[in-house]
Design a protein around this motif. Structure first.
Motif, PDB file in Angstrom:
ATOM      1  N   UNK A  57      26.633  69.993  46.899  1.00 23.92           N
ATOM      2  CA  UNK A  57      27.919  70.478  47.425  1.00 23.92           C
ATOM      3  C   UNK A  57      27.728  71.692  48.345  1.00 23.92           C
ATOM      4  N   UNK A  58      26.566  72.328  48.271  1.00 24.41           N
ATOM      5  CA  UNK A  58      26.280  73.444  49.184  1.00 24.41           C
ATOM      6  C   UNK A  58      25.659  72.877  50.452  1.00 24.41           C
ATOM      7  N   UNK A  59      26.292  73.116  51.570  1.00 24.27           N
ATOM      8  CA  UNK A  59      25.796  72.586  52.855  1.00 24.27           C
ATOM      9  C   UNK A  59      25.168  73.700  53.664  1.00 24.27           C
ATOM     10  N   UNK A  60      24.157  73.323  54.440  1.00 23.87           N
ATOM     11  CA  UNK A  60      23.515  74.306  55.323  1.00 23.87           C
ATOM     12  C   UNK A  60      24.499  74.782  56.377  1.00 23.87           C
ATOM     13  N   UNK A  61      24.515  76.091  56.605  1.00 21.53           N
ATOM     14  CA  UNK A  61      25.374  76.657  57.641  1.00 21.53           C
ATOM     15  C   UNK A  61      24.684  76.586  58.990  1.00 21.53           C
TER      16      UNK A  61
END
Lengths: 417, 309
Positions: B190-194
């Motif tokens: 759920x954490x996406x690369x910025x």
């Protein structure tokens, strides 16, 4: 060869270990302490043959380093900031002994007021001492530069002590992937020190750095030290080529990043240079032809290389992470002196920032690029800018209010009682 | 690029958590950068650490201003302004709080723009005698949430970073990390690369010309006395000393003299009082009290309203 994660301090310690330093006089100071902790641990556990000795001050530490170097052994030491200043008498004395050793300085801003975080006023206070100076932007570069600094300092045409500088926090406590070369590889690049005449012995007494009166003798020795420092420009090239042959990493005296076709240049040194590279990549996506030029070697000053690299550019944003009170940025004035009178010299725009570890944001770098282009278009050099925001000044007002400063009514912060 | 921040207190293992996570990324083939940030560090004071991980060499430096993931060691930090937990959060940010209070409740309380996940402290971390050490839990949770670190990578990562602490510490931490990793599986990835900041569409700095001010204002002098009272160092405390007045023999001086923070005041009738706004919970008073009239309780996790104590 092993690629692992090291802090800048860890990389500096590995550099000293791989150089097989015989003697490490030490005195701790934040943010340098981890370097001597690592070396002391290795020495204690027999993983490093060299001897680590703690001294009672940086003045004693530097005296011990220079005296040991004069016997022809390989010496490493490290300090920072107030410690560097405390040893300053010996910083200026040691180069005159013409006995090479390597010192790491972990840059930390100077008092007053006191802080722990980085800027370059500490290392620049040693600028005119006769020490060679190499400035690093990554942890890999720290390890590699310690090895290169030994070969440069010990070069028969040079024979001067060298400082390798890294930024406190931004490198000292920051881990990055670092290749640790094998000991054998390092030995091929950096053979044992051949001291020649640098071999003081108690049974062969000599008078080191004698008293000279009248000026002429003094001038001769000082001029010779200056000329030896200039020799290091040529010697550096030789050392960098040998390093690249052995390790595969190339470190020119002045790094130029995406600068071939650049009309505009960010000019700065130290860890913030990688931030400038990042900004350059973003600005180039938007069509601006901009690059980074970063002096690694600050002493000797690579003036000719800078002239060649900067000739014909439209404008250079010089970012000084230092402040000479009553004058301005030190890199700016040195660069101006190198380019003065040169045909097709670029406009120089001066920025002072990053003092005491203050961040220089990507947005600020974008704005500097835009202003530098506007200045070149208008043909008018703007006044030097001290980077500071309205939000920062508001925070200062709050602190001044708490401190009981007598602020005029319109300046008072929200927290006034 | 993944940009990840860890918030905790000195002693809770945030630097270690960042080291463990970056090592796991590194073993998965990522370039990394990690660093702790603290001032004049003290156990119990808020600190943070950060990790950047990318497939390309990392050029950014310094504190993370656009976090993709924030991990909080202990929910009492949320309301501590100097901890700066919520700084620069956006709708993409995932916030993981070690807390008995569920994530949805926190999301509602904080009106948080992104995702909040609550993770109860493991039994192992809670059993820690003083400050709960939550490095392994933070690392395991972060590794689970980013979705690019395999479960089996945690062991070599912990082994490499914690070798000097010995086999039993490694085993205990690995168990904690794996259980946090598993607990995060419903949220894996759920954490996406910025992305990178655009050089066209950005907020320019609000630069000013810094004005000349005379030395009555611009010298770094603190004119007012006892300004340190305004810093509520009591927020650093994880254990609270309490006085059992039925046993206190009113000696009038031992606890108050040995208190390194002058946080014990004595009334004219010789009764001591602890100033909980400034007591850091070092427990020296407990150790020196001749009749053993001082005892200790654990500080409770954050009171949500009304703060300081």
């Amino acid at each position: 060869m092993r690629r692992t994660l090291l802090t800048g301090n860890g990389a500096a310690a590995w550099g000293a270990r791989l150089a097989e330093a015989d003697y490490v006089p030490a005195f701790p100071i934040t943010p340098q302490t981890e370097i001597i902790e690592a070396l002391a641990g290795w020495s204690e556990r027999g993983e490093m043959a060299g001897r680590v000795v703690t001294l009672d001050s940086e003045h004693s530490m530097l005296t011990a380093a220079a005296a040991a170097a004069a016997t022809g052994v390989r010496v490493f030491t490290a300090t920072s900031s107030q410690g560097l200043l405390y040893g300053m008498e010996m910083i200026y004395t040691a180069p005159g002994w013409r006995a090479p050793f390597v010192m790491v300085n972990v840059s930390r801003a100077l008092a007053s007021p006191i802080t722990l975080e980085a800027d370059h006023n500490d290392i620049l206070a040693a600028r005119d001492s006769g020490f060679l100076q190499i400035h690093c932007a990554t942890c890999q570069e720290v390890l590699d530069s310690v090895l290169m600094a030994y070969r440069l300092a010990e070069h028969p045409q040079v024979r001067l002590p060298a400082i390798v500088n890294l930024d406190g926090f931004y490198l000292s406590f920051t881990r990055e992937p670092v290749v640790i070369p094998d000991q054998e590889q390092v030995r091929r690049f950096l053979p044992p020190f051949d001291p020649g005449n640098v071999a003081f012995r108690a049974d062969r007494p000599a008078s080191q750095a004698a008293l000279v009166l009248g000026g002429s003798l003094y001038s001769y020795f000082r001029y010779e030290a200056h000329l030896a420092t200039l020799q290091a420009l040529t010697a550096y090239e030789e050392v960098a080529q040998a390093f690249e042959r052995e390790m595969g990493r190339r470190y020119p005296a002045v790094e130029a990043y995406r600068a071939e076709d650049a009309e505009y240049i960010f000019f700065l040194m130290g860890a913030y240079a990688t931030k400038a590279k990042d900004a350059v990549n973003r600005l180039r996506e938007r069509g601006m032809r901009i690059g980074v030029v970063r002096p690694r070697l600050l002493r000797p000053y690579p003036a000719r290389i800078l002239q060649e690299l900067l000739r014909g550019r439209r404008a250079v944003a010089v970012i000084d992470q230092n402040l000479s009170m009553g004058m301005g940025g030190i890199l700016y004035s040195e660069l101006a002196s190198a380019l003065y009178g040169m045909k097709d010299a670029p406009m120089l725009v001066s920025y002072i920032g990053g003092l005491g570890g203050r961040d220089i944001s990507t947005e600020e770098l974008f704005t500097m690029a835009a202003q530098t282009r506007e200045a070149a278009d208008a043909g008018v050099t703007p006044e030097p800018r001290l980077l500071y925001t309205a939000a920062e000044l508001r925070e200062v007002r709050k602190m001044q209010t708490i401190a009981g400063s007598k602020l005029p009514g319109h300046m008072e912060g929200k927290n006034d009682e | 690029m993944f940009r990840i921040r860890f918030h905790g207190r000195g002693g809770q293992g945030m630097k270690t958590a960042a080291n463990l996570l970056s090592r796991a990324f590194f073993l998965e083939g990522y370039e990394i950068q990690d660093a702790p940030r603290y001032g004049s560090e003290r156990r119990g004071a808020p600190i943070f650490a950060y990790v950047r991980a990318d497939r390309e060499p990392i050029l950014e430096r310094g504190a993370i201003t656009r976090p993709d993931l924030i991990l909080v060691a202990d929910d009492s930090l949320i309301h501590n302004p100097s901890a700066g937990v919520l700084q620069n959060v956006n709708s993409r940010t995932v916030l993981l709080i070690h807390s008995e209070v569920p994530g949805e409740v926190w999301k509602d309380r904080l009106q948080f723009p992104g995702t909040i996940i609550g993770l109860p402290l493991s039994a192992v971390a809670r059993s820690g005698a003083q400050i709960p050490v939550v490095s392994a839990s933070c690392t395991g949770a972060a590794a689970g949430l980013v979705g690019v670190i395999r479960r089996e990578t945690l062991e070599p990562a912990l082994r490499e970073e914690l070798t000097r602490l010995g086999e039993s510490v490694i085993a205990q931490n690995l168990e904690t990390a794996l259980s946090a990793y598993d607990a995060m599986q419903p949220y894996a990835g759920c954490v996406k690369e910025g992305g990178a900041l655009s050089a066209e569409d950005y907020a320019p700095p609000d630069w000013i010309e810094i004005p000349y001010e005379d030395s009555t204002i611009s010298a770094p002098v603190i004119y007012r006395t006892a300004t340190s009272e305004q810093i509520q160092t009591g927020l650093w405390r994880t254990r609270r000393p309490l006085i059992d007045y039925s046993h206190c023999n009113r000696c009038s001086w031992v606890c108050s003299t040995f208190c390194p923070d002058s946080a014990i005041h004595v009334d004219p009738d010789r009764t001591p009082h602890i100033d909980y706004e400034h007591c850091k919970g070092c427990m020296i008073c407990l150790a020196v009290c001749p009749p053993h009239a001082i005892y200790m309780e654990k500080e409770q996790p954050a009171p949500i309203e009304g703060g300081a104590r």
